[in-house]
Design a protein around this motif. Structure first.
Motif, PDB file in Angstrom:
ATOM      1  N   LEU A  84       0.251  -0.611  15.005  1.00 18.87           N
ATOM      2  CA  LEU A  84       1.524  -0.849  14.326  1.00 18.87           C
ATOM      3  C   LEU A  84       2.019   0.399  13.612  1.00 18.87           C
ATOM      4  O   LEU A  84       3.192   0.507  13.278  1.00 18.87           O
ATOM      5  N   ASP A  87       2.996  -0.382   8.612  1.00 18.81           N
ATOM      6  CA  ASP A  87       2.820  -1.834   8.550  1.00 18.81           C
ATOM      7  C   ASP A  87       3.823  -2.559   7.653  1.00 18.81           C
ATOM      8  O   ASP A  87       4.150  -3.714   7.884  1.00 18.81           O
ATOM      9  N   ILE A 131      -3.993  -7.719  11.515  1.00 22.07           N
ATOM     10  CA  ILE A 131      -3.801  -6.306  11.818  1.00 22.07           C
ATOM     11  C   ILE A 131      -4.956  -5.773  12.652  1.00 22.07           C
ATOM     12  O   ILE A 131      -4.773  -4.927  13.544  1.00 22.07           O
ATOM     13  N   MET A 144      -4.032   1.725   6.469  1.00 14.11           N
ATOM     14  CA  MET A 144      -2.708   1.109   6.419  1.00 14.11           C
ATOM     15  C   MET A 144      -1.731   2.141   5.861  1.00 14.11           C
ATOM     16  O   MET A 144      -2.049   2.842   4.909  1.00 14.11           O
TER      17      MET A 144
END
Length: 316
Positions: A84, A87, A131, A144
């Motif tokens: 991703l 995030d 995630i 992250m």
């Protein structure tokens, strides 16, 4: 003795290595019993690995160096940035807090504030497990990354065991880089964006001062660029990582990604890695500004620039 269908108790991670060594040498259990225990060992090892606290990188706004810091941490073994990439888990976190509060209002038996906080943290844990499905390995430590700080006030509620790294870049250079990268808005737009993000971070740092160095830390992009061998070990210590695990050779050869000035063979902004040119120094680009642009920045975001220590007054 254990039967093939027996329930095996959870084995604490500190004894996993010793017990595994024993199982390999001492024939105390039958083959089927050893398979059961080994399966439990594998499950416990994976649970222990996935329970390591993730690192959250948050900037004041885009172009603050979040990509650079994430690339640095990825040089450590066992760390991974999910597919991703950015995030934004915190941006709409108010909705999750409101969900728990509204649900509590509907429950026949009300819960305490401490229990409501615990409920929010369970939602955060579920998000992190989701995630993990976007990682190559499900059992590495997560990195992250979000370039903006919206919702950072809920960080402790959602991710109480996570590590937060706040990265800030000189607002003037941030605006210069954003103006080169995102030409759909004028510089004054990015000045306001940096000011708003800086205000949010300053407020968080002030209200969470007691947790500094424990749950969160602060790093300047300029220190990463100019003093990496002093700055990076401090970050590793904060994350609980031995700096002996860091590969300085790979760091010295780390390519650029998303640079506003060096894009390789492409003209448009992109996030592919390109070789770093000799003498690359993405600092003090703002010094070429006109007096009018400097005046604009001072009017819009001069106070926050001073608060972050990039200036002592408005005389620059």
């Amino acid at each position: 003795m254990l039967s093939a269908g027996a329930e095996v108790p959870t084995i604490a991670p500190p004894v996993l290595e010793d017990l595994s060594r024993v199982l390999g040498k001492v024939p105390l259990l039958s083959d089927s019993e050893q398979l059961i225990v080994r399966a439990e060992l594998d499950a416990s090892s994976k649970l222990a690995a996935s329970s390591y606290p993730p690192a959250f990188i948050v900037g004041a706004m885009n172009r603050s160096g979040t990509n650079f810091l994430a690339d640095i941490i990825q040089l450590l073994p066992g760390w991974e940035l999910p597919a991703l990439t950015e995030d934004y888990l915190l941006e709409h976190s108010d909705l999750l807090v409101e969900y728990v509060n509204r649900s509590d209002n509907r429950w026949k038996t009300r819960i305490s504030a401490e229990q409501r906080s615990a409920a929010v943290s369970y939602l955060g844990r579920g998000l992190l497990e989701f995630i993990r499905q976007h990682c190559e390995s499900k059992h590495t430590r997560l990195i992250m990354k979000t370039p903006r700080p919206w919702g950072i006030e809920n960080f402790d509620l959602l991710f109480p065991s996570a590590k937060l790294i706040i990265i800030v870049r000189d607002g003037r250079d941030t605006v210069e880089s954003a103006s080169r990268s995102f030409t759909y808005a004028p510089p004054r737009h990015w000045m306001r964006q940096w000011r708003n993000g800086a205000k949010t971070l300053l407020e968080f740092m002030a209200t969470h001062r007691g947790a500094a160095g424990k749950n969160w830390t602060f790093v300047r992009y300029e220190d990463l660029v100019e003093h990496p061998r002093r700055c990076i070990p401090q970050i590793l210590a904060f994350l609980g990582v031995d700096d002996g695990e860091f590969d300085w050779t790979k760091f010295d050869m780390l390519p650029l990604r998303g640079s506003s000035t060096h894009r390789g063979s492409k003209r448009a902004l992109h996030w592919e890695q390109v070789p770093k040119p000799a003498g690359f120094r993405p600092i003090d680009k703002w010094r070429a500004w006109s007096w009018w642009r400097k005046a604009q920045f001072k009017w819009i975001a001069g106070r926050e620039l001073i608060d972050f220590g990039y200036a002592t007054d408005y005389g620059w």
